[in-house]
Design an enzyme around this catalytic site. Structure first.
Site, mmCIF file in Angstrom:
data_model
loop_
_atom_site.group_PDB
_atom_site.id
_atom_site.type_symbol
_atom_site.label_atom_id
_atom_site.label_comp_id
_atom_site.label_asym_id
_atom_site.label_seq_id
_atom_site.Cartn_x
_atom_site.Cartn_y
_atom_site.Cartn_z
ATOM 1 N N TYR A 22 7.371 -5.827 -2.708
ATOM 2 C CA TYR A 22 8.363 -5.856 -1.632
ATOM 3 C C TYR A 22 9.351 -4.696 -1.664
ATOM 4 O O TYR A 22 10.170 -4.565 -0.759
ATOM 5 C CB TYR A 22 9.115 -7.203 -1.674
ATOM 6 C CG TYR A 22 8.201 -8.392 -1.443
ATOM 7 C CD1 TYR A 22 7.519 -8.552 -0.239
ATOM 8 C CD2 TYR A 22 8.002 -9.345 -2.440
ATOM 9 C CE1 TYR A 22 6.672 -9.630 -0.034
ATOM 10 C CE2 TYR A 22 7.160 -10.435 -2.240
ATOM 11 C CZ TYR A 22 6.496 -10.567 -1.037
ATOM 12 O OH TYR A 22 5.656 -11.630 -0.817
ATOM 13 N N HIS A 98 6.753 -8.431 8.623
ATOM 14 C CA HIS A 98 6.463 -8.700 7.214
ATOM 15 C C HIS A 98 6.482 -7.382 6.461
ATOM 16 O O HIS A 98 5.917 -6.387 6.945
ATOM 17 C CB HIS A 98 5.078 -9.339 7.038
ATOM 18 C CG HIS A 98 4.961 -10.682 7.688
ATOM 19 N ND1 HIS A 98 5.492 -11.822 7.129
ATOM 20 C CD2 HIS A 98 4.401 -11.050 8.861
ATOM 21 C CE1 HIS A 98 5.251 -12.853 7.940
ATOM 22 N NE2 HIS A 98 4.590 -12.410 8.995
#
Ligand code: DQA
Length: 145
Positions: A22, A98
């Site tokens: 991430y 996302h």
């Protein structure tokens, strides 16, 4: 034009959470970048992050007053019929974002209860995907309404 930026579970931990997936950017960092882009686009943003499914459903319902919603529903993307129903119920355009590309990950992330009820999706671009998504949503709102 008003856009609500809603983030789902565990995204409050961005920057510390699995940085190999991430990245290092915190949610506050993403929100700061979005605020700059929003000023350039003359868009007013509100921000919210919710770990609970019901809290996120309520936030989506509340955000129906906005012109559009930028939503990273995180894991609820793959599990929540309630969230899908909320998106359908409000009729406000929702753009999904996302950081990673869920379809390139584990099989359980390939299920997406939102994919066919959102107006667009931005995936796999990391933190900068939020700004890309905001630009795309704004363009959609300005040309489709
Ligand atoms: C995510 C992808 C989801 O599968 C995961 O549960 C997340 C983050 C992303 O931004 O890449 O929490 O939504």
């Amino acid at each position: 034009m008003k856009v609500a930026v809603l983030n789902g579970p565990n995204l409050n931990l961005l920057g510390q959470r699995e940085p190999h997936l991430y990245g290092q950017t915190t949610l506050a960092g993403i929100e700061a970048e979005l605020s700059q882009v929003a000023a350039e686009l003359s868009v007013q943003l509100t921000f919210g992050q919710f770990n609970g499914e019901g809290d996120l459903v309520t936030a989506v319902q509340t955000a129906r007053a906005c012109d559009g919603i930028l939503l990273n529903a995180a894991a609820y993307t793959h599990t929540s019929i309630a969230l899908r129903d909320a998106v359908l119920a409000i009729g406000t355009p929702v753009w999904a974002v996302h950081l990673t590309d869920p379809e390139a990950r584990e099989a359980f992330r390939h299920i997406d209860y939102l994919a066919d009820v959102v107006v667009g999706r931005t995936v796999g671009l990391g933190a900068r995907g939020y700004a890309v998504a905001l630009r795309a949503l704004t363009q959609h709102l300005r040309t489709e309404v």
